[in-house]
Design a protein around this motif. Structure first.
Motif, PDB file in Angstrom:
ATOM      1  N   VAL A  73     -21.279  -1.119  32.150  1.00  0.00           N
ATOM      2  CA  VAL A  73     -20.176  -0.725  31.268  1.00  0.00           C
ATOM      3  C   VAL A  73     -20.039  -1.719  30.127  1.00  0.00           C
ATOM      4  N   ALA A  74     -20.133  -3.013  30.433  1.00  0.00           N
ATOM      5  CA  ALA A  74     -20.029  -4.030  29.391  1.00  0.00           C
ATOM      6  C   ALA A  74     -21.152  -3.885  28.369  1.00  0.00           C
ATOM      7  N   LEU A  75     -22.361  -3.600  28.855  1.00  0.00           N
ATOM      8  CA  LEU A  75     -23.489  -3.405  27.944  1.00  0.00           C
ATOM      9  C   LEU A  75     -23.263  -2.181  27.061  1.00  0.00           C
ATOM     10  N   LEU A  76     -22.803  -1.091  27.650  1.00  0.00           N
ATOM     11  CA  LEU A  76     -22.543   0.115  26.867  1.00  0.00           C
ATOM     12  C   LEU A  76     -21.415  -0.100  25.869  1.00  0.00           C
ATOM     13  N   ASN A  77     -20.381  -0.825  26.262  1.00  0.00           N
ATOM     14  CA  ASN A  77     -19.281  -1.092  25.334  1.00  0.00           C
ATOM     15  C   ASN A  77     -19.743  -1.966  24.172  1.00  0.00           C
ATOM     16  N   ARG A  78     -20.600  -2.948  24.459  1.00  0.00           N
ATOM     17  CA  ARG A  78     -21.132  -3.782  23.366  1.00  0.00           C
ATOM     18  C   ARG A  78     -21.984  -2.938  22.435  1.00  0.00           C
ATOM     19  N   ALA A  80     -21.794   0.317  21.956  1.00  0.00           N
ATOM     20  CA  ALA A  80     -20.942   1.264  21.229  1.00  0.00           C
ATOM     21  C   ALA A  80     -20.156   0.535  20.150  1.00  0.00           C
ATOM     22  N   GLY A  81     -19.744  -0.684  20.405  1.00  0.00           N
ATOM     23  CA  GLY A  81     -18.999  -1.451  19.424  1.00  0.00           C
ATOM     24  C   GLY A  81     -19.834  -1.806  18.212  1.00  0.00           C
ATOM     25  N   LEU A  84     -20.496   1.609  15.984  1.00  0.00           N
ATOM     26  CA  LEU A  84     -19.379   2.255  15.302  1.00  0.00           C
ATOM     27  C   LEU A  84     -18.996   1.419  14.087  1.00  0.00           C
ATOM     28  N   ALA A  85     -19.359   1.873  12.931  1.00  0.00           N
ATOM     29  CA  ALA A  85     -19.028   1.169  11.707  1.00  0.00           C
ATOM     30  C   ALA A  85     -17.642   1.583  11.238  1.00  0.00           C
ATOM     31  N   GLY A  86     -16.806   0.619  10.898  1.00  0.00           N
ATOM     32  CA  GLY A  86     -15.489   0.920  10.377  1.00  0.00           C
ATOM     33  C   GLY A  86     -14.449   1.196  11.437  1.00  0.00           C
ATOM     34  N   GLY A  87     -14.798   1.126  12.704  1.00  0.00           N
ATOM     35  CA  GLY A  87     -13.839   1.347  13.780  1.00  0.00           C
ATOM     36  C   GLY A  87     -13.667   2.810  14.109  1.00  0.00           C
ATOM     37  N   ALA A  88     -13.271   3.050  15.311  1.00  0.00           N
ATOM     38  CA  ALA A  88     -13.064   4.427  15.774  1.00  0.00           C
ATOM     39  C   ALA A  88     -11.586   4.630  16.083  1.00  0.00           C
ATOM     40  N   ALA A  89     -11.121   5.827  15.904  1.00  0.00           N
ATOM     41  CA  ALA A  89      -9.717   6.134  16.165  1.00  0.00           C
ATOM     42  C   ALA A  89      -9.519   6.477  17.618  1.00  0.00           C
TER      43      ALA A  89
END
Length: 89
Positions: A73-78, A80-81, A84-89
């Motif tokens: 999960v930590a790897l996937l979150n890194r 995904a972070g 995602l350019a500009g942040g996600a809502a």
């Protein structure tokens, strides 16, 4: 009579191309917590191969499974972070 020819020149000629690239090494480094957690989980399972698992063994397997999942999960979150350019809502 056929002569035996070594293939060392043919094999070693491509040795430089067989080395991992810097990007591949970086990816392995990022995935290392997942790899180590999976190794711990395998170790926990291997201990119980030749015997009936005790309650302590079952707890060790559950903890190792949770650590492996948390590392994934930590790897996937890194990942995904960073994607995602500009942040996600």
């Amino acid at each position: 009579m056929d002569h035996i020819v070594t293939v060392q020149d043919a094999v070693t000629a491509f040795a430089d191309f067989m080395e991992p690239t810097n990007a591949e090494l970086d990816t392995i480094e990022q995935e290392m917590p997942v790899i180590l957690a999976d190794v711990d989980l395998l170790d926990a399972h291997i201990v119980t191969l030749d015997r009936t698992p005790t309650e302590l063994d079952e707890r060790r397997i559950r903890r190792a499974r949770r650590r492996a999942l948390a590392a994934r999960v930590a790897l996937l979150n890194r990942a995904a972070g960073t994607s995602l350019a500009g942040g996600a809502a």
